[in-house]
Each structure stands twice: as C-alpha cells, then as structure tokens.
Design an enzyme around this catalytic site. Structure first.
Site, PDB file in Angstrom:
ATOM      1  N   ASP A  51       0.841  -1.205   0.000  1.00 45.33           N
ATOM      2  CA  ASP A  51       0.000   0.000   0.000  1.00 45.33           C
ATOM      3  C   ASP A  51       0.875   1.253   0.000  1.00 45.33           C
ATOM      4  OD1 ASP A  51      -2.340  -1.498   0.128  1.00 45.33           O
ATOM      5  OD2 ASP A  51      -2.118  -1.713   2.296  1.00 45.33           O
ATOM      6  N   ASN A 124      -5.754   8.341   2.141  1.00 45.42           N
ATOM      7  CA  ASN A 124      -6.100   7.655   3.399  1.00 45.42           C
ATOM      8  C   ASN A 124      -6.661   8.622   4.435  1.00 45.42           C
ATOM      9  OD1 ASN A 124      -5.465   4.994   2.932  1.00 45.42           O
ATOM     10  ND2 ASN A 124      -3.425   5.085   3.825  1.00 45.42           N
ATOM     11  N   ASP A 153      -3.328  14.522  21.330  1.00 48.83           N
ATOM     12  CA  ASP A 153      -2.206  14.489  20.375  1.00 48.83           C
ATOM     13  C   ASP A 153      -2.606  15.022  19.003  1.00 48.83           C
ATOM     14  OD1 ASP A 153      -0.774  13.377  22.386  1.00 48.83           O
ATOM     15  OD2 ASP A 153      -0.289  11.503  21.366  1.00 48.83           O
ATOM     16  N   TYR A 166      -4.295   3.903   9.548  1.00 48.85           N
ATOM     17  CA  TYR A 166      -3.987   4.474  10.868  1.00 48.85           C
ATOM     18  C   TYR A 166      -5.266   4.618  11.700  1.00 48.85           C
ATOM     19  CZ  TYR A 166      -1.133   7.537  13.923  1.00 48.85           C
ATOM     20  OH  TYR A 166      -0.431   8.088  14.963  1.00 48.85           O
ATOM     21  N   SER A 169      -6.014   1.539  13.611  1.00 48.86           N
ATOM     22  CA  SER A 169      -5.095   1.343  14.753  1.00 48.86           C
ATOM     23  C   SER A 169      -5.488   2.229  15.931  1.00 48.86           C
ATOM     24  CB  SER A 169      -3.657   1.687  14.361  1.00 48.86           C
ATOM     25  OG  SER A 169      -3.251   0.926  13.269  1.00 48.86           O
TER      26      SER A 169
HETATM   27  P1  NAP Z   1       3.746   2.717   5.817  1.00 53.56           P
HETATM   28  O1  NAP Z   1       4.831   1.965   6.472  1.00 53.56           O
HETATM   29  O2  NAP Z   1       3.808   2.967   4.341  1.00 53.56           O
HETATM   30  O3  NAP Z   1       2.330   2.009   6.128  1.00 53.56           O
HETATM   31  C1  NAP Z   1       2.040   1.483   7.396  1.00 53.56           C
HETATM   32  C2  NAP Z   1       1.106   0.288   7.209  1.00 53.56           C
HETATM   33  O4  NAP Z   1      -0.191   0.743   6.824  1.00 53.56           O
HETATM   34  C3  NAP Z   1       1.579  -0.685   6.122  1.00 53.56           C
HETATM   35  O5  NAP Z   1       1.399  -2.018   6.574  1.00 53.56           O
HETATM   36  C4  NAP Z   1       0.651  -0.373   4.963  1.00 53.56           C
HETATM   37  O6  NAP Z   1       0.459  -1.483   4.077  1.00 53.56           O
HETATM   38  C5  NAP Z   1      -0.631  -0.065   5.712  1.00 53.56           C
HETATM   39  N1  NAP Z   1      -1.653   0.700   4.978  1.00 53.56           N
HETATM   40  C6  NAP Z   1      -1.496   1.841   4.250  1.00 53.56           C
HETATM   41  N2  NAP Z   1      -2.688   2.217   3.755  1.00 53.56           N
HETATM   42  C7  NAP Z   1      -3.607   1.309   4.188  1.00 53.56           C
HETATM   43  C8  NAP Z   1      -5.015   1.163   4.017  1.00 53.56           C
HETATM   44  N3  NAP Z   1      -5.744   2.057   3.341  1.00 53.56           N
HETATM   45  N4  NAP Z   1      -5.632   0.126   4.644  1.00 53.56           N
HETATM   46  C9  NAP Z   1      -4.935  -0.770   5.369  1.00 53.56           C
HETATM   47  N5  NAP Z   1      -3.599  -0.682   5.562  1.00 53.56           N
HETATM   48  C10 NAP Z   1      -2.962   0.336   4.968  1.00 53.56           C
HETATM   49  O7  NAP Z   1       3.568   4.076   6.626  1.00 53.56           O
HETATM   50  P2  NAP Z   1       3.692   5.621   6.249  1.00 53.56           P
HETATM   51  O8  NAP Z   1       4.456   5.825   4.987  1.00 53.56           O
HETATM   52  O9  NAP Z   1       4.122   6.321   7.484  1.00 53.56           O
HETATM   53  O10 NAP Z   1       2.166   6.089   5.985  1.00 53.56           O
HETATM   54  C11 NAP Z   1       1.340   5.486   5.025  1.00 53.56           C
HETATM   55  C12 NAP Z   1       0.052   5.106   5.706  1.00 53.56           C
HETATM   56  O11 NAP Z   1       0.335   4.253   6.800  1.00 53.56           O
HETATM   57  C13 NAP Z   1      -0.671   6.316   6.311  1.00 53.56           C
HETATM   58  O12 NAP Z   1      -1.582   6.860   5.393  1.00 53.56           O
HETATM   59  C14 NAP Z   1      -1.323   5.756   7.554  1.00 53.56           C
HETATM   60  O13 NAP Z   1      -2.700   5.477   7.381  1.00 53.56           O
HETATM   61  C15 NAP Z   1      -0.625   4.437   7.811  1.00 53.56           C
HETATM   62  N6  NAP Z   1       0.027   4.518   9.146  1.00 53.56           N
HETATM   63  C16 NAP Z   1      -0.464   3.706  10.110  1.00 53.56           C
HETATM   64  C17 NAP Z   1       0.034   3.826  11.404  1.00 53.56           C
HETATM   65  C18 NAP Z   1      -0.545   2.937  12.458  1.00 53.56           C
HETATM   66  O14 NAP Z   1      -1.385   2.071  12.109  1.00 53.56           O
HETATM   67  N7  NAP Z   1      -0.190   3.114  13.723  1.00 53.56           N
HETATM   68  C19 NAP Z   1       1.049   4.718  11.708  1.00 53.56           C
HETATM   69  C20 NAP Z   1       1.528   5.536  10.687  1.00 53.56           C
HETATM   70  C21 NAP Z   1       1.000   5.422   9.401  1.00 53.56           C
HETATM   71  P3  NAP Z   1       1.679  -2.128   3.211  1.00 53.56           P
HETATM   72  O15 NAP Z   1       2.409  -3.005   4.206  1.00 53.56           O
HETATM   73  O16 NAP Z   1       1.010  -2.908   2.135  1.00 53.56           O
HETATM   74  O17 NAP Z   1       2.509  -0.967   2.699  1.00 53.56           O
END
Ligand code: NAP
Length: 274
Positions: A51, A124, A153, A166, A169
């Site tokens: 993703d 997202n 936050d 995110y 989560s």
């Molecule tokens: P990243 O490492 O690229 O992504 C973090 C995880 O979120 C990866 O496993 C990614 O899947 C998954 N992901 C991204 N979009 C998703 C969606 N629509 N539905 C389900 N899972 C999804 O992190 P980044 O570059 O910092 O940010 C990219 C996205 O990651 C952000 O838009 C945010 O939503 C998410 N994120 C999540 C958290 C958390 O859950 N605590 C924290 C920061 C960011 P893949 O493994 O396939 O890449």
C-alpha cells in the site's frame, strides 16, 4: 495502430524489481508498451509493492484519473489487487476488460496561515497534530457551529479507503468504501476535569464542513500529516477539511470483495500478506 501504454511504478525493493522484470516482459509480449515515468497516454498504472508503494504513486503522479492496479509483493497490500502468481490471469482478464472500476474518495485540507492559504489532498487521511509530541488544543466546528474544544495528540480525518489504515489502529471503524462519509478520529484525547474531548470517532456526511482552529499555548507550530507525509505550518488561523472532488480509480477484478479483503487482511493470519 499504436501500442497501448501501461505505466509501471515500483517501491524499488529487490523482490518488487524481480516482479517488475517479469511483468514488463509479459506485458510487452501481450502487445503493451511499458513506461516507468507517468505518461498521460497511459491507460493503466501498475504499482508493484504494498500500500505504501500505491500511496507513493498516487502522490508522485499527482492524483491522476488513470486507473491503478497493484501487485502485492509481500506487504499488507490492502489496496493491492493481485499477487505475483496471478500476472498471467490479470493480463488475460485485463485484455478482455473483465474488471470494474472502484472510485475512491479523497480528503482535502485548506489551511489558512500567516495571511496565506495552502491545500493538501490525501487518499487515506489528513491528520492535524502538534510538533514534537506536544499536546494540541483545537476548537472544532461542524457545519459552522462550534462543537468541542479538543485537547490531545491530534485529530485524524479518514476517508472510507483510509479507514483500515492508521484510523483502525486508533480504534476507528472500518468503513465500506461505498459509503460517502468522513471519519474524525481523536488521537489520544484528554478527557479529564481539565479538558473535555470526544473519545470515540465521529462520522460526518459528505456535505457537512469540518473546521479546526488551533488554540495556541507556547508553540505556534501545527503539523499536517497527509498519507504519512508531514508538513509544518506556523500560526495557522483555521483548517477546513472536507471531501475533495478528486477520485482515485482502482481496477478491481471479479474476485474482489471488500469485506472478504478485510477478513483476509485483518482476521485470517494465515493469508495476511498474500
Ligand atoms: P507505511 O509503512 O507505508 O504504512 C504502514 C502500514 O499501513 C503498512 O502495513 C501499509 O500497508 C498499511 N496501509 C497503508 N494504507 C492502508 C489502508 N488504506 N488500509 C490498510 N492498511 C494500509 O507508513 P507511512 O508511509 O508512514 O504512511 C502510510 C500510511 O500508513 C498512512 O496513510 C497511515 O494510514 C498508515 N500509518 C499507520 C500507522 C498505524 O497504524 N499506527 C502509523 C503511521 C501510518 P503495506 O504493508 O502494504 O505498505
């Protein structure tokens, strides 16, 4: 007749590069012309990776209307439609036009700061938070009426497509992408006798405006995080967040079903990553 052009985008990882090579040779044998830089002549953009690669392509190519399809190379791959073993089947189905287009809504933030304005679009989510882990205090209005004084936050505004990222989560809800709503999810809200904030997500219909006006303490810095990328602003007067008119189009094949995807990626550990 000129060849049909497909743009292939990769996250650059070794496993993905191997798949790119294989994919490009198969596409070229099937009569397509493959490019790595986005060209407006492309009829499809293929993203190899997870993703993260898909989100990177959406932003790098500036939210194009050309449909995307993803090949997952061992990541969560929620957006990604096919696995490397399905490349032949994908080409066959694609040539026969056996797919439909899923339209994903995007979210837009308009930021008024220092007498100027800035705009960001996310697929997202868009997050409003303080700098360097400081608590943030935000006056929140919905539909033009002041609703809450948020302390915590930050605030995350997720699209339906981003609800599984995110937002999930943070305890937010998974939203079927056919629903037309924005989800406002608090990040570590303070709910004490000193501060009163909603502790759960709230869901807003598409036509209701959502406005955030920071209440400054010592710091005048606001961080806007768009699909993982951070932008810092000083002295923001207000931020308006709503759906953007831009849609991202994903090619989905016959076997795609949103809720089966949710089950596979969040509940069936044995199939996660496939
Ligand atoms: P990243 O490492 O690229 O992504 C973090 C995880 O979120 C990866 O496993 C990614 O899947 C998954 N992901 C991204 N979009 C998703 C969606 N629509 N539905 C389900 N899972 C999804 O992190 P980044 O570059 O910092 O940010 C990219 C996205 O990651 C952000 O838009 C945010 O939503 C998410 N994120 C999540 C958290 C958390 O859950 N605590 C924290 C920061 C960011 P893949 O493994 O396939 O890449």
């Amino acid at each position: 007749m000129s060849k049909k052009v497909i743009t292939v985008f990769t996250n650059g990882m070794e496993t993905s590069e191997k798949i790119v090579k294989l994919l490009c040779s198969k596409l070229e044998r099937s009569g397509f012309s493959v490019v790595s830089e986005f060209s407006p002549d492309s009829e499809l953009i293929m993203c190899i990776g997870g993703d993260g690669a898909f989100l990177a392509a959406v932003h790098e190519f500036d939210f194009p209307s050309v449909p995307f399809v993803g090949i997952n190379t061992g990541h969560l791959g929620f957006f990604q439609e096919i696995s490397p073993s399905q490349i032949d089947l994908f080409i066959e189905n694609y040539k026969r036009r056996k797919f439909h287009i899923q339209h994903l809504k995007t979210v837009k933030a308009c930021i008024a700061h220092d007498g100027e304005s800035a705009e960001h679009v996310g697929l997202n989510e868009i997050i409003v938070k303080g700098r360097a882990s400081t608590a943030i205090h935000l006056n929140i209005s919905i539909g033009g009426s002041f609703i809450e004084y948020f302390s915590g936050d930050g605030i995350l505004v997720a699209t339906p497509a981003g609800s599984t990222a995110y937002n999930y989560s943070l305890g937010g809800s998974i939203v079927d992408p056919r629903l037309n709503l924005l989800q406002i999810t608090p990040i570590a809200p303070m709910n004490t006798t000193a501060y009163r904030s909603f502790t759960s997500s709230i869901l807003l219909p598409a036509d209701l405006s959502f406005e955030v006006a920071p209440d400054y303490g010592d710091s005048h810095d606001i961080v806007i995080c768009v699909d993982g990328a951070e932008y810092m602003y000083e002295t923001v007067s207000h931020i308006n967040i709503c759906f953007s008119e831009t849609l991202i189009n994903l090619a989905r094949f016959e076997s795609y079903d949103f809720w089966n995807k949710v089950k596979a990626k969040f509940l069936d550990s044995a199939v996660a990553g496939k």
